[in-house]
Scaffold this motif. Structure first.
Motif, PDB file in Angstrom:
ATOM      1  N   PHE A  62       1.609   4.772   1.059  1.00 26.15           N
ATOM      2  CA  PHE A  62       1.230   5.722   2.108  1.00 26.15           C
ATOM      3  C   PHE A  62       1.526   7.148   1.681  1.00 26.15           C
ATOM      4  CE2 PHE A  62      -0.059   3.645   6.082  1.00 26.15           C
ATOM      5  CZ  PHE A  62      -0.032   2.348   5.650  1.00 26.15           C
ATOM      6  N   SER A  90      -5.528   3.203   3.846  1.00 27.50           N
ATOM      7  CA  SER A  90      -4.401   2.332   4.198  1.00 27.50           C
ATOM      8  C   SER A  90      -4.502   1.854   5.641  1.00 27.50           C
ATOM      9  CB  SER A  90      -3.042   3.023   4.003  1.00 27.50           C
ATOM     10  OG  SER A  90      -3.129   4.152   3.234  1.00 27.50           O
ATOM     11  N   THR A  91      -5.081   2.684   6.517  1.00 31.41           N
ATOM     12  CA  THR A  91      -5.132   2.312   7.939  1.00 31.41           C
ATOM     13  C   THR A  91      -6.324   1.403   8.242  1.00 31.41           C
ATOM     14  OG1 THR A  91      -4.392   4.571   8.294  1.00 31.41           O
ATOM     15  CG2 THR A  91      -4.843   3.283  10.243  1.00 31.41           C
ATOM     16  N   ARG A 149      -0.024   0.808 -11.002  1.00 31.50           N
ATOM     17  CA  ARG A 149       0.261   1.156  -9.609  1.00 31.50           C
ATOM     18  C   ARG A 149       0.736  -0.038  -8.791  1.00 31.50           C
ATOM     19  NH1 ARG A 149      -1.176   5.962  -7.341  1.00 31.50           N
ATOM     20  NH2 ARG A 149      -1.641   5.122  -5.303  1.00 31.50           N
ATOM     21  N   PRO A 204      -8.448  -0.587   5.887  1.00 31.34           N
ATOM     22  CA  PRO A 204      -8.895  -1.075   4.576  1.00 31.34           C
ATOM     23  C   PRO A 204     -10.319  -1.638   4.619  1.00 31.34           C
ATOM     24  CG  PRO A 204      -6.741  -1.996   5.159  1.00 31.34           C
ATOM     25  CD  PRO A 204      -7.235  -1.248   6.349  1.00 31.34           C
ATOM     26  N   ARG A 205     -10.715  -2.214   5.747  1.00 29.33           N
ATOM     27  CA  ARG A 205     -12.030  -2.848   5.807  1.00 29.33           C
ATOM     28  C   ARG A 205     -13.168  -1.840   5.950  1.00 29.33           C
ATOM     29  NH1 ARG A 205     -12.263  -6.703  10.387  1.00 29.33           N
ATOM     30  NH2 ARG A 205     -10.359  -5.746  11.155  1.00 29.33           N
ATOM     31  N   ARG A 233      -6.546   8.773   1.653  1.00 31.89           N
ATOM     32  CA  ARG A 233      -5.539   7.740   1.436  1.00 31.89           C
ATOM     33  C   ARG A 233      -5.062   7.141   2.746  1.00 31.89           C
ATOM     34  NH1 ARG A 233      -2.036   9.672  -2.215  1.00 31.89           N
ATOM     35  NH2 ARG A 233      -0.551   9.029  -0.657  1.00 31.89           N
ATOM     36  N   ALA A 234      -4.866   7.992   3.753  1.00 36.20           N
ATOM     37  CA  ALA A 234      -4.431   7.482   5.055  1.00 36.20           C
ATOM     38  C   ALA A 234      -5.521   6.575   5.622  1.00 36.20           C
ATOM     39  CB  ALA A 234      -4.145   8.636   6.008  1.00 36.20           C
ATOM     40  N   TYR A 268      -7.723  14.518   0.346  1.00 34.15           N
ATOM     41  CA  TYR A 268      -7.091  13.400  -0.372  1.00 34.15           C
ATOM     42  C   TYR A 268      -6.097  12.673   0.541  1.00 34.15           C
ATOM     43  CZ  TYR A 268      -4.410  11.002  -4.035  1.00 34.15           C
ATOM     44  OH  TYR A 268      -3.766  10.064  -4.798  1.00 34.15           O
ATOM     45  N   VAL A 269      -5.314  13.465   1.282  1.00 32.73           N
ATOM     46  CA  VAL A 269      -4.355  12.885   2.233  1.00 32.73           C
ATOM     47  C   VAL A 269      -5.114  12.035   3.259  1.00 32.73           C
ATOM     48  CG1 VAL A 269      -2.790  13.461   4.144  1.00 32.73           C
ATOM     49  CG2 VAL A 269      -2.577  14.660   1.960  1.00 32.73           C
ATOM     50  N   GLY A 319       1.748  16.197   4.431  1.00 33.63           N
ATOM     51  CA  GLY A 319       1.427  14.922   5.063  1.00 33.63           C
ATOM     52  C   GLY A 319       2.509  13.912   4.756  1.00 33.63           C
ATOM     53  N   ARG A 322      -3.141   9.700  -9.088  1.00 32.79           N
ATOM     54  CA  ARG A 322      -2.952   8.401  -9.716  1.00 32.79           C
ATOM     55  C   ARG A 322      -1.978   8.505 -10.874  1.00 32.79           C
ATOM     56  NH1 ARG A 322      -5.612   3.933  -9.243  1.00 32.79           N
ATOM     57  NH2 ARG A 322      -6.914   3.790  -7.430  1.00 32.79           N
ATOM     58  N   THR A 326      -5.044  12.422   9.452  1.00 34.58           N
ATOM     59  CA  THR A 326      -5.111  10.966   9.537  1.00 34.58           C
ATOM     60  C   THR A 326      -6.043  10.658  10.705  1.00 34.58           C
ATOM     61  OG1 THR A 326      -3.341  10.786  11.165  1.00 34.58           O
ATOM     62  CG2 THR A 326      -2.678  10.692   8.856  1.00 34.58           C
ATOM     63  N   SER A 378      -5.073   9.136  13.176  1.00 38.03           N
ATOM     64  CA  SER A 378      -4.267   9.265  14.394  1.00 38.03           C
ATOM     65  C   SER A 378      -4.242  10.708  14.882  1.00 38.03           C
ATOM     66  CB  SER A 378      -2.821   8.824  14.135  1.00 38.03           C
ATOM     67  OG  SER A 378      -2.775   7.583  13.510  1.00 38.03           O
ATOM     68  N   ARG A 382       0.831  -1.200   0.000  1.00 35.21           N
ATOM     69  CA  ARG A 382       0.000   0.000   0.000  1.00 35.21           C
ATOM     70  C   ARG A 382       0.865   1.249   0.000  1.00 35.21           C
ATOM     71  NH1 ARG A 382      -5.246  -1.773   0.736  1.00 35.21           N
ATOM     72  NH2 ARG A 382      -5.206  -3.981   1.266  1.00 35.21           N
ATOM     73  N   ASP A 405      -1.882  17.167   7.377  1.00 33.65           N
ATOM     74  CA  ASP A 405      -1.513  15.791   7.767  1.00 33.65           C
ATOM     75  C   ASP A 405      -2.708  15.119   8.435  1.00 33.65           C
ATOM     76  OD1 ASP A 405      -0.085  13.485   8.230  1.00 33.65           O
ATOM     77  OD2 ASP A 405       0.991  14.262   9.968  1.00 33.65           O
TER      78      ASP A 405
END
Lengths: 378, 258
Positions: A185, B214-215, A368, B217-218, B210-211, B206-207, A236, B252, B158, B160, A183, B156
């Motif tokens: 990041f 990835s953190t 990708r 996924p489910r 994506r975070a 967007y940040v 980020g 992308r 996320t 977290s 993935r 940033d």
């Protein structure tokens, strides 16, 4: 071999069973062999790897590379690069076979770079790989270039589950593995870091031999008296390099015109190279550190052509040490694009049953890292 | 291969023998710096001290420049959010050159932990009721929307960097439900900038997107609820969401070839 059978039969692992079947049938030995063809950018690489059929341990049998070098002040154009790959393919393939000391009949599959990369060069090498597969009657396996880098880096360094910084002329990505995918990041929002360095080398008309980045690194080692102020663009876990390149090119122009820097400093190519490296590498280490903090890892693996820069490795090492971890990096044989990484990643996929039928053996400029289903990892 | 993280020397500001109270506690070593729990002015007033230690890998001049600018900018942004009524920690004190910032202590857990508790060990997504987590996604979207409304982008985002402030006197007994309730407090403005452009706001989302993917996924498909709530926060928000589509495509494309 006879002794191994009962042990291997206890394994539920299909890979081991297939290996045993091969031993019994007398088909092939106790190893798998793959030939990998890489040509997504200006390096043409062909490598042959062996995987022990029972343990999976990889052995590099040969790893041959030929690089298309363009004159100072210019970059490599797709058309010329494709021509280079077509002209050298047979020679490099012969060399790879004789260095590995094997015959084509021993090979299990032909692996080639499916993407990402430059269209022309990719197509030339894909066609050459198809030709070999048809000529020798072998299976084809299309490989994602980025996954090739990651798997080779893991195999060479022994890093188990690192955060991966993949930095090259075409790619800048911070990657971590989760649930059978690599993935992404963080990544460059515009140009890749290697592209920024390559183009700055063009602005200074530094030689492209052996690589522009290498020559910037050597100049930077002599600089360091002055740190020229450059933009610093981190968003980020992503970053941006185009603004930095513009500013660096502007400063290179001022230097050629004999002007002084913004703080009245005397500008030299050495100090500009030094300042550019310090700035862009600090950004890369910062986004990597953020990804490591985010996923709770303290191992970092650097792959890709920019990854052989010793200053980047040193900075990453200082960051990782502070987090109680370590940095894993490889040398130019495996960092810079090569055929062996394609052979290795392709063979891992081949062993899980993946094949690329001839009619689907295409290539693509955009592919990708996270599109690949990583069946060979848990 | 893995060595324990060596104990850090305390930042100088925490070495003065001032008010008696519990000794400073290292809460986290983020990428941005270290977070200590200590007290401000009085032993009963807990606070968070964010310290950006010098980075050994960075050139000292570049390091000093970045540290100073980031502490000062973070304090400025927090102050502005506070005045505009966005839920963020209050600033108590700072020394930009020394690299520290003292803030209000936020009780509770990061949203990341809350979502993970909610998801638990469940295998397939889309099972069971989703009300509480959908509401949480809505509160997150609302918090980001109001933050953007003040002319600030976080830089940033996320899961977290968002806290769930526990509800005082909550009557929820189910542990999973309790894990996703509470006010969303955005923290860590270390990379925040002042901007009102759709582009910057879209990149901020967007940040986060994506975070998030990835953190968690489910839970990826729940992100739409966050965006929907974001879209309702201001007149400009729908435009930002349209811009986000563009940023996604560009991200992308650009990730493949320089």
């Amino acid at each position: 071999m006879e002794d191994r059978r009962p042990i291997a039969c206890l394994w539920s692992d299909t890979q081991a069973l297939v290996a045993v079947a091969r031993c019994w049938s007398g088909e092939g030995g106790t190893r798998y062999l793959a030939l990998g063809c890489e040509g997504s950018a200006n390096k043409l690489g062909i490598g042959i790897i062996a995987h022990d059929a029972l343990t999976g341990t990889p052995t590099v049998l040969s790893n041959i590379r030929h690089t298309f070098v363009s004159p100072p002040g210019t970059g490599f154009l797709p058309k010329d690069t494709a021509h280079h790959h077509r002209s050298f393919f047979v020679r490099v393939a012969h060399e790879a076979l004789s260095a590995a000391d094997i015959t084509p009949s021993e090979i299990d599959c032909i692996c080639y770079t499916r993407g990402p990369g430059m269209g022309g060069p990719l197509t030339s090498v894909a066609i050459a790989a198809r030709t070999l597969a048809l000529l020798w009657g072998k299976e084809l396996v299309g490989v994602n270039h980025c996954v090739g880098h990651i798997e080779m880096g893991r195999a060479i360094t022994g890093a188990q589950d690192p955060v991966v910084l993949y930095v090259s002329g075409g790619n800048t990505q911070v990657i971590a593995y989760a649930e059978q995918r690599y993935r992404i990041f963080g990544e460059a929002l515009d140009i890749a870091v290697g592209n920024c360095l390559d183009r700055f080398a063009r602005a200074l008309e530094i030689s492209n031999d052996p690589a522009p980045g290498y020559n910037i690194e050597q100049l930077a080692k002599k600089g360091g008296g002055v740190l020229v102020d450059l933009p610093y663009a981190v968003k980020g876990m992503d970053c941006s390099f185009s603004g930095i390149l513009t500013r660096a090119e502007e400063l290179a122009g001022q230097m050629r015109a004999g002007e002084k820097g913004p703080d009245g400093e005397v500008l030299t190519p050495e100090d500009l190279c030094f300042s550019l490296q310090e700035t862009v590498f600090a950004m890369l280490v910062e986004i990597t550190e953020r990804a490591m903090a985010h996923v709770g890892s303290n191992q970092v693996l650097i792959v890709g052509g920019v990854g052989c820069n010793e200053r980047l490795q040193e900075m990453m090492g200082a960051m990782a040490a502070e987090r109680g971890g370590s940095v894993y990096a490889t040398d130019e044989r495996f960092c810079i694009d090569n055929g062996i990484m394609i052979a290795h990643a392709g063979l891992l996929a081949y062993e899980t049953g993946l094949r690329t039928p001839l009619e689907e053996s295409t290539c693509t400029q955009r592919f990708r890292t996270d599109e690949v289903f990583v069946k060979w990892r848990k | 291969m893995t060595t324990p993280i060596p104990p850090f020397p305390l930042p100088r500001v925490l070495t003065y023998p001032t008010a008696p109270g519990p000794p400073p506690l290292l809460i986290a070593q983020g990428a941005e710096g270290r977070l200590y729990k200590t007290t401000h002015l009085h032993p009963s007033r807990p606070c968070a001290l964010k310290y950006r230690p010098p980075k050994p890998y960075r050139h000292p001049i570049l390091d000093a420049r970045l540290t100073k600018a980031r502490i000062a900018a973070e304090a400025k942004v927090l102050d502005r959010c506070r005045r505009e009524g966005v839920s963020v920690p209050a600033v108590y004190a700072l020394d930009a050159a020394a690299g520290w910032l003292m803030m209000e202590w936020i009780e509770g857990v990061p949203v990341r932990a809350g979502i993970n508790t909610w998801l638990g060990e469940r295998g397939e997504e889309g099972e069971g009721e989703e009300g509480p987590i959908v509401e949480l996604m809505g509160r997150m979207g609302d918090a980001v929307g109001r933050l953007h409304g003040t002319g600030i982008v976080h830089g940033d985002l996320t899961t977290s960097n968002m806290m769930l402030r526990p509800v005082v006197g909550s009557t929820t007994t189910d542990a999973r439900r309790r894990a996703v309730e509470g006010e969303v407090v955005v923290i860590d403005f270390g990379l925040a900038t002042q901007s009102s452009s759709d582009e910057d706001r879209a990149v901020d989302l967007y940040v986060l997107e994506r975070a998030f993917a990835s953190t968690h996924p489910r839970a990826e498909r729940l992100f739409g609820h966050l965006l929907a709530a974001y879209g309702r926060t201001s007149k400009k928000a729908p435009g930002v969401l349209r811009k986000l589509e563009e940023v996604r495509l560009r991200g992308r494309k650009k990730s493949m070839l320089g």
